[in-house]
Scaffold this motif. Structure first.
Motif, short mmCIF file in Angstrom:
data_model
loop_
_atom_site.label_atom_id
_atom_site.label_comp_id
_atom_site.label_asym_id
_atom_site.label_seq_id
_atom_site.Cartn_x
_atom_site.Cartn_y
_atom_site.Cartn_z
N ALA B 327 5.11 11.98 -3.43
CA ALA B 327 6.16 13.00 -3.42
C ALA B 327 7.14 12.76 -2.28
O ALA B 327 8.33 13.04 -2.38
N LYS B 328 6.63 12.21 -1.17
CA LYS B 328 7.50 11.95 -0.01
C LYS B 328 8.29 10.66 -0.16
O LYS B 328 9.11 10.34 0.68
N GLY B 329 7.98 9.88 -1.23
CA GLY B 329 8.79 8.69 -1.48
C GLY B 329 8.12 7.37 -1.15
O GLY B 329 8.79 6.38 -0.88
N LEU B 330 6.77 7.35 -1.16
CA LEU B 330 6.06 6.09 -0.92
C LEU B 330 5.39 5.64 -2.21
O LEU B 330 4.74 6.44 -2.88
N GLY B 331 5.57 4.38 -2.54
CA GLY B 331 4.88 3.82 -3.71
C GLY B 331 3.83 2.83 -3.25
O GLY B 331 3.95 2.25 -2.18
N TYR B 332 2.79 2.66 -4.06
CA TYR B 332 1.72 1.74 -3.66
C TYR B 332 1.25 0.97 -4.88
O TYR B 332 0.85 1.56 -5.88
N LEU B 333 1.33 -0.35 -4.80
CA LEU B 333 0.84 -1.19 -5.89
C LEU B 333 -0.50 -1.75 -5.46
O LEU B 333 -0.58 -2.56 -4.54
N PRO B 334 -1.58 -1.28 -6.10
CA PRO B 334 -2.91 -1.67 -5.63
C PRO B 334 -3.22 -3.14 -5.91
O PRO B 334 -2.63 -3.74 -6.81
N GLU B 335 -4.16 -3.68 -5.14
CA GLU B 335 -4.49 -5.09 -5.26
C GLU B 335 -5.12 -5.40 -6.62
O GLU B 335 -4.78 -6.39 -7.25
N ASP B 336 -6.06 -4.54 -7.05
CA ASP B 336 -6.75 -4.78 -8.31
C ASP B 336 -6.06 -3.98 -9.41
O ASP B 336 -6.37 -2.83 -9.64
N ARG B 337 -5.07 -4.61 -10.08
CA ARG B 337 -4.24 -3.82 -11.00
C ARG B 337 -5.03 -3.35 -12.21
O ARG B 337 -4.74 -2.33 -12.79
N GLN B 338 -6.05 -4.13 -12.64
CA GLN B 338 -6.80 -3.73 -13.81
C GLN B 338 -7.66 -2.50 -13.52
O GLN B 338 -7.89 -1.67 -14.39
N LYS B 339 -8.14 -2.41 -12.28
CA LYS B 339 -9.04 -1.31 -11.94
C LYS B 339 -8.27 -0.12 -11.39
O LYS B 339 -8.53 1.02 -11.75
N ASP B 340 -7.30 -0.37 -10.51
CA ASP B 340 -6.63 0.72 -9.81
C ASP B 340 -5.19 0.95 -10.25
O ASP B 340 -4.60 1.96 -9.92
N GLY B 341 -4.63 -0.03 -10.95
CA GLY B 341 -3.21 0.06 -11.23
C GLY B 341 -2.87 0.60 -12.60
O GLY B 341 -1.88 1.29 -12.78
N LEU B 342 -3.71 0.27 -13.58
CA LEU B 342 -3.32 0.55 -14.96
C LEU B 342 -4.43 1.26 -15.72
O LEU B 342 -5.60 1.13 -15.40
#
Lengths: 334, 501, 358
Positions: B327-342
């Motif tokens: 909400a404050k404007g920070l995005g985070y792309l996690p390392e393990d996209r299959q587990k944490d990203g998608l």
């Protein structure tokens, strides 16, 4: 990192030890409140705990491969009822044959559970929920040997005496049978390759598969063992209580699972020791016997205490793990 | 007898919906390290499983020591001296080291396992790989590198004639990887044939004599490595030339977005000071396990730091959650996209709308499908996500396109700053370039970007500034990336305490 | 076009077909019994079926709560025990306020109903708290433990006794067990109440962003958390609502059971709730299922129980038999169909490859 082990991580590696402490403590408390409790009741505790102990051994195998079986008590009632009906009809008079039949019936149902669960990819909870409905419903059916329940009059005296009235070294055969099952399970799980494969499948099924372990076969085997132990428990029940019916032991499968979880068995599979399970089962048997004698609250308070204890045990396990992990982190000096 | 100990001719493997291998060839000599290269999804993993007997090929033949064999079962492959070390250590965390080493070929007395002998033999093998832990501890309590040593001991215990190493260094630090190389070379010199799969060209050139390339489940060719250039190999793997891999644009830096002051979390990192300004790409590198991800997860609110300050856009942050930080404007792309990203089972559309559901895609409390599609279609065009439509399931996309969907999820929330954790890990070369381009564009639009990465070329070429972490501390900051070499970064990244001892 | 295909291959459509087949069989058996003179008039007709749903619809509210939990990939074994504890609370509170305390009956009933619902919520909150704070543990194990705990609590309060109510105000609860006239058909009160709840749950789960997030948690909790969804908060409240629905079930139970309460009355109800939800398309893996499917499967169970009981004269156990079979088949058959389709696709590709190579 692995050289200096904290007390917590030691306890994690031996999850059954804190339980042993709690068991000892409780025994002490009860013995103070009810003088002579232990001397008078230890045999009863063993006798009453034997049937659950046998089922716990089977449940351990299923939990190790990361599965679960909630049909055990239904299988118990079914195997006991079918064998009992056959004895009542005069088809079987041999006591030993009764036990063989019970194990066979249980193993067959367990194998069906295992096949549906592994090859059919139906979640174990659903499969065994379904089979528990089905086999319990079959018990009073007319076409299934035409009896609603099994009464003492339908059983031979030899069978009724077999487990209770024969003793060896002061222990009835009932208890010896449970000890035998525990020892066989221990031997199987700790000293055979197939037994270790149960652990391997539960710990990392993908790795086991790449190594050539047939996951489905191992899962079916685990369920078959569990079913067989429940079938055996059914005959034990029949010999002990001299009666069995559709509703026998309803809901007690939860105490079997509870005993295993108390004994430190991981429900995600891969971890669980037979020693822990024995302690867990003893604990459940002990609570059943001791709490009513302590005369606190009403007679039904045992349920409450079992619930609290199980909750306490599983939460304690997690908290210990967390503390141990935290200590490991602090030990990294970062 | 032929000069090859292993030959695979015309191997084809079909899965429901996909042809994983299409008429591919491979051969291996004794005492040779033969690299197998290709993009993700080229069929390397399936190929390995065919060799180890985990999969049965639908066509083609396997010739072992001049004899045609059918590997109907992994056990047959093991008995014939084929062993494998996998990318993710294929160990049993609940079982002891000794048992892991001898799983499947335990020492036995009659039908029963001989624990005493197994522990003794395991100890000898552990000494052979310079491991300093006992064979009786459970593998789950070991570090990733130590677990990899167990895997090597396991391969040794099988007396393998053919050893397959499937990205064995992916989870290792440089130092640990080098130790692994030494063992590999020793085995090679003793006559073992080794198949090496790796994404790192330095591994391939440093160890192997020959390389075979697969692309799109097909055999492309086999070359002697000293005869071919890296760019030639990339061309063979990707099927086209990559003109400009690092499209870094020069940008103006703006106000400070993020400042960490002496941020610490027991056991993970200590006294971390990092800042990120609008419009710049900041690289955060170091060895795996240096605490980079943990620092940034603490910033994003996944974990709470124990002490220190996080100042984001001028505001000090306390006991925060990912919800608040987004909400404050920070995005985070996690390392393990299959587990944490998608959510792999969900469509692109639903994945993209999830983070901004209540803000952008609802009328009152009800989902507005039109708003949802408007958002996801826009993102699909903006990031050039290759898919038939936005109803395509995320799990059906290639690694690079999956990563773009994760980026789209972050961009949908309209962030001021994005943290990218290993954005190109497991992404093929073609998609890498696209992701770099997106990063560069975002920075030029005034977003602050912090990129965690272990790939030094991308860190050096894409970053405006670089922080290096080692053992939970920031050990160096490079404000000028011109003339910076990989050696300089590695020097700062190496653990100092171990160096001394 | 795709939408039409989706509709005809959907699980709900299959359930409707299943319901239709079941009804057709029963109708045929019923008609032939009348024709053969075994029974004097047909029993399997719409109004009669609806009327007879009454006892079988008791766990329908619990099923709605269970759906939420299953959608998140969790399971709640304690719902039956929560229902029991709520009912015990209801009875004991009323007895203490009205019978012993001499409070005005209506007032006491209102208060004890509120206490009943509150207990349901508190029990659910305990489950939710433990499941979100101790993520290392499966919800199955946690709720297994809390089930024993809640059940034990009921026993602690009333022991092995049976609470009975002769008090007329309390017995007014049996109004919940009455039939009301809807368009000329006698309908049990629980049915329209259930429909209202079902519509609320449908709108919530399938039309709001919040509902979407519940399914997201079941599909991939970690990725949902990283997407900025407050997974713990949602999970906690879902458990609270599941507890509340158990308490609602309990209230209808009291209305149904001639106002007597024991500490084990709702043992095993969680199994019915799970069975209905799973047949409705919810999976213990989480992330899927639909309220419509669950509602249809409740009707299927009701019809099967009624039909087997009245037409075939089967005892409850035979009904349980069919529940067990339906439960296993409802998961097994789709799996087998999928396996078969995959095998066919592979065979086709193999044939193509062979043709291309020749």
């Amino acid at each position: 990192m692995s050289k200096h082990k904290s007390i917590y991580s030691f306890l994690i590696e031996h999850r059954e030890l804190p339980l042993l402490g709690v068991l000892a403590l409780l025994l002490a408390i009860v013995n103070i409140r009810v003088p002579g409790y232990l001397a008078n009741s230890w045999l009863n505790v063993l006798k009453n705990g034997s049937i659950n102990m046998v089922m716990c051994c089977g449940m351990l195998c299923v939990l190790l491969v990361g599965s679960i079986d909630i049909s055990t008590t239904a299988v118990l009632a079914f195997a006991g009822a079918v064998a009992g009906k056959l004895m009542g009809l005069g088809v079987i008079q041999n006591t030993l044959l009764m036990f063989v039949l019970g194990i066979a019936i249980g193993a067959a149902i367990g194998a069906v559970n295992g096949i549906l669960m592994s090859y059919g990819r139906v979640i174990a909870l659903i499969v065994t929920l379904g089979t528990s409905y089905i086999v319990r419903a079959l018990i009073p059916m007319n076409w299934l040997l035409g009896m609603n329940k099994v009464n003492p009059t339908q059983l031979t005296q030899g069978f009724k005496d077999s487990l209770i009235n024969h003793e060896f070294l002061g222990l009835p055969f009932l208890v010896w049978l449970a000890i035998l099952v525990v020892l066989l399970t221990a031997l199987f799980l700790n000293y055979t390759r197939t037994g270790r494969n149960l652990y391997a499948v539960g710990s990392n099924s993908e790795a086991a598969q790449m190594r050539g372990v047939h996951l489905n076969k191992i899962r079916v085997l685990a369920h078959t063992i569990c079913g067989a132990s429940a079938g055996l428990a059914g005959i034990m029940w029949l010999a002990f209580y001299a009666a069995i019916e559709k509703g026998s032991a309803t809901g007690d499968e939860m105490f079997t699972i509870a005993a295993c979880v108390l004994g430190g068995v991981s429900v995600t599979g891969g971890y669980g020791k037979i020693t822990g399970v024995v302690i867990g089962a003893l604990m459940v048997a002990f609570i059943d016997s001791a709490i009513p004698q302590m005369q606190i609250g009403n007679s039904m308070i045992t349920e409450f205490i079992k619930g609290i204890l199980l909750l306490f045990a599983i939460l304690l396990n997690v908290i210990l793990q967390r503390i141990s992990a935290k200590q490991d982190l602090a030990g990294r000096n970062i | 007898m032929s000069e090859y100990i292993l030959e695979l001719n015309g191997i084809t493997k079909i899965f429901p919906g996909v042809k994983a291998l299409d008429n591919v060839h491979f051969n291996l000599k004794a005492g040779e390290i033969h690299a197998l290269a290709g993009e993700n999804g080229a069929g390397k993993s399936t190929f390995i499983k065919v060799i180890t007997g985990a999969h049965q090929p639908d066509g083609g033949e396997i010739v072992l020591n001049g004899e045609r064999v059918v590997m109907s079962d992994p056990i047959i492959a093991q008995e014939r001296g084929i062993a494998a070390i996998y990318q993710h250590a294929a160990s049993y965390p609940d079982l002891s080291v000794a048992e892991n080493i001898f799983a499947g070929h335990e020492y036995k007395i009659g039908p029963f396992i001989d624990w005493g002998k197994m522990n003794r033999e395991a100890k000898k093998l552990l000494e052979a790989v310079d491991a300093d832990f006992s064979p009786t501890v459970s593998v789950g309590s070991l570090s990733v590198a130590q677990q990899q040593l167990v895997e090597i001991a396991k391969a040794l215990s099988m007396n393998a004639k053919i050893l397959i190493m499937d990205e064995p260094t992916a989870a290792l630090s440089q130092r640990e990887a080098e130790a692994l190389y030494k063992i590999a070379l020793r085995l090679r010199d003793n006559g073992t044939g080794i198949i090496l799969i790796s994404h790192r060209f330095e591994d391939i050139y440093g160890l192997a004599e020959r390389v075979t390339v697969f692309r799109d489940a097909q055999y492309i060719g086999t070359w002697n490595l000293h005869e071919v250039e890296q760019s030639f190999l990339i061309h063979q793997m990707v099927g086209r030339d990559i003109n400009q891999l690092y499209p870094k644009k020069e940008t103006e830096t703006g106000e400070e977005l993020l400042r960490l002051e002496n941020l610490s979390r027991t056991g993970f990192f200590r006294d971390v000071n990092i800042n990120v300004k609008a419009g710049e790409i900041v690289g955060l590198t170091g060895l795996v396990g240096a605490g980079r991800t943990e620092v940034m997860e603490s910033v994003f609110g996944v974990h709470q730091p124990d002490s220190g300050k996080i100042i984001f856009r001028g505001e000090e942050i306390h006991s925060h959650t990912p919800t608040q930080m987004m909400a404050k404007g920070l995005g985070y792309l996690p390392e393990d996209r299959q587990k944490d990203g998608l959510l792999l089972q969900w469509s692109i559309n639903h994945n993209i709308s999830l983070p901004v559901m209540s803000k952008e895609c609802q009328n009152g409390i009800f989902i507005s499908k039109s708003k949802e599609y408007q958002l996801s279609e826009g993102m699909k065009d903006l990031l050039a996500i290759k898919a038939p439509d936005t109803d395509t399931l995320a799990g059906a996309l290639s690694g690079g396109n999956q990563q773009k969907v994760v980026v789209a999820k972050q961009l949908a929330a309209n962030p001021k700053m994005i943290i990218l954790d290993e954005p190109t890990k497991g992404v093929d070369v073609g998609s890498k370039a696209a992701i770099y381009e997106i990063m560069s564009d975002l920075a030029s639009q005034g977003l602050g970007i912090l990129m965690i990465s272990s790939e030094l070329p991308e860190v050096i070429n894409m970053s405006d500034r670089i922080y290096v972490m080692s053992e939970g501390k920031v050990t160096a900051e490079f404000t000028d990336t011109k003339g910076l070499t990989q050696e300089m970064i590695l020097n700062a990244a190496m653990p100092k305490t171990k160096e001394a001892s | 076009m795709k939408k039409i295909k989706d509709f005809f291959t959907s699980w709900e459509f299959f359930l409707v077909i299943l319901l239709a087949v079941v009804c057709a069989v029963f109708y045929y058996v019923d008609a032939s019994r009348v024709a053969a003179g075994i029974s004097r008039r047909p029993v399997f007709y719409f109004a009669n079926v609806v009327r007879s749903m009454r006892p079988y619809f008791l766990y329908s509210f619990m099923t709605l709560g269970m759906m939420l939990i299953l959608a998140m990939g969790d399971i709640d074994i304690s719902v039956g025990a929560i229902g029991t504890l709520s009912v015990v609370t209801l009875g004991v509170t009323y007895n203490n306020l009205a019978v012993l305390g001499g409070m005005n009956g209506a007032m006491a009933l209102t208060l004890s109903l509120m206490a009943c619902l509150a207990v349901g919520c508190i029990c659910g909150a305990l489950n939710g708290f433990l499941c979100t704070r101790f993520k290392e543990l499966f919800s199955m194990i946690i709720t297994l433990a809390t089930q024993l705990f809640f059940r034990g609590f009921s026993y602690l309060i009333i022991g092995g006794e049976t609470l009975t109510f002769k008090d007329p105000t309390f017995r007014s609860l049996s109004a919940l067990n009455k039939l009301i006239d809807v368009a000329g058909i006698k309908v049990p009160v629980s049915l329209p109440v259930f429909l209202v709840f079902a519509v609320i749950f449908f709108v919530w789960l399938h039309m709001t962003g919040n509902g979407r997030k519940i399914f997201a948690i079941g599909t991939n909790r970690s990725a949902t958390y990283y997407s900025g969804v407050q997974t713990d908060k949602i999970k906690f409240w879902c458990f609270v609502i599941a507890g509340l629905m158990s308490a609602v079930t309990g209230i209808f139970f009291v209305g149904n059971s001639s106002s007597s309460v024991k500490a084990d009355i709702m043992d095993g109800y969680h199994m019915y709730a799970i069975a209905a939800a799973v047949l409705g398309g919810f999976s213990t893996d989480g992330g899927k299922g639909s309220v419509i499917g669950a509602a249809i499967s409740l009707v299927i169970f009701g019809v099967v129980k009624f039909g087997l009981g009245t037409l075939f004269g089967f005892a409850d156990s035979a009904v349980n038999l069919s529940v067990g079979v339906i439960l296993i088949l409802s998961v097994l058959v789709p799996n087998l169909i999928e396996d078969w389709q995959n095998a066919r696709r592979v065979a086709r590709r193999r044939a193509e490859t062979a043709a291309a190579n020749n």
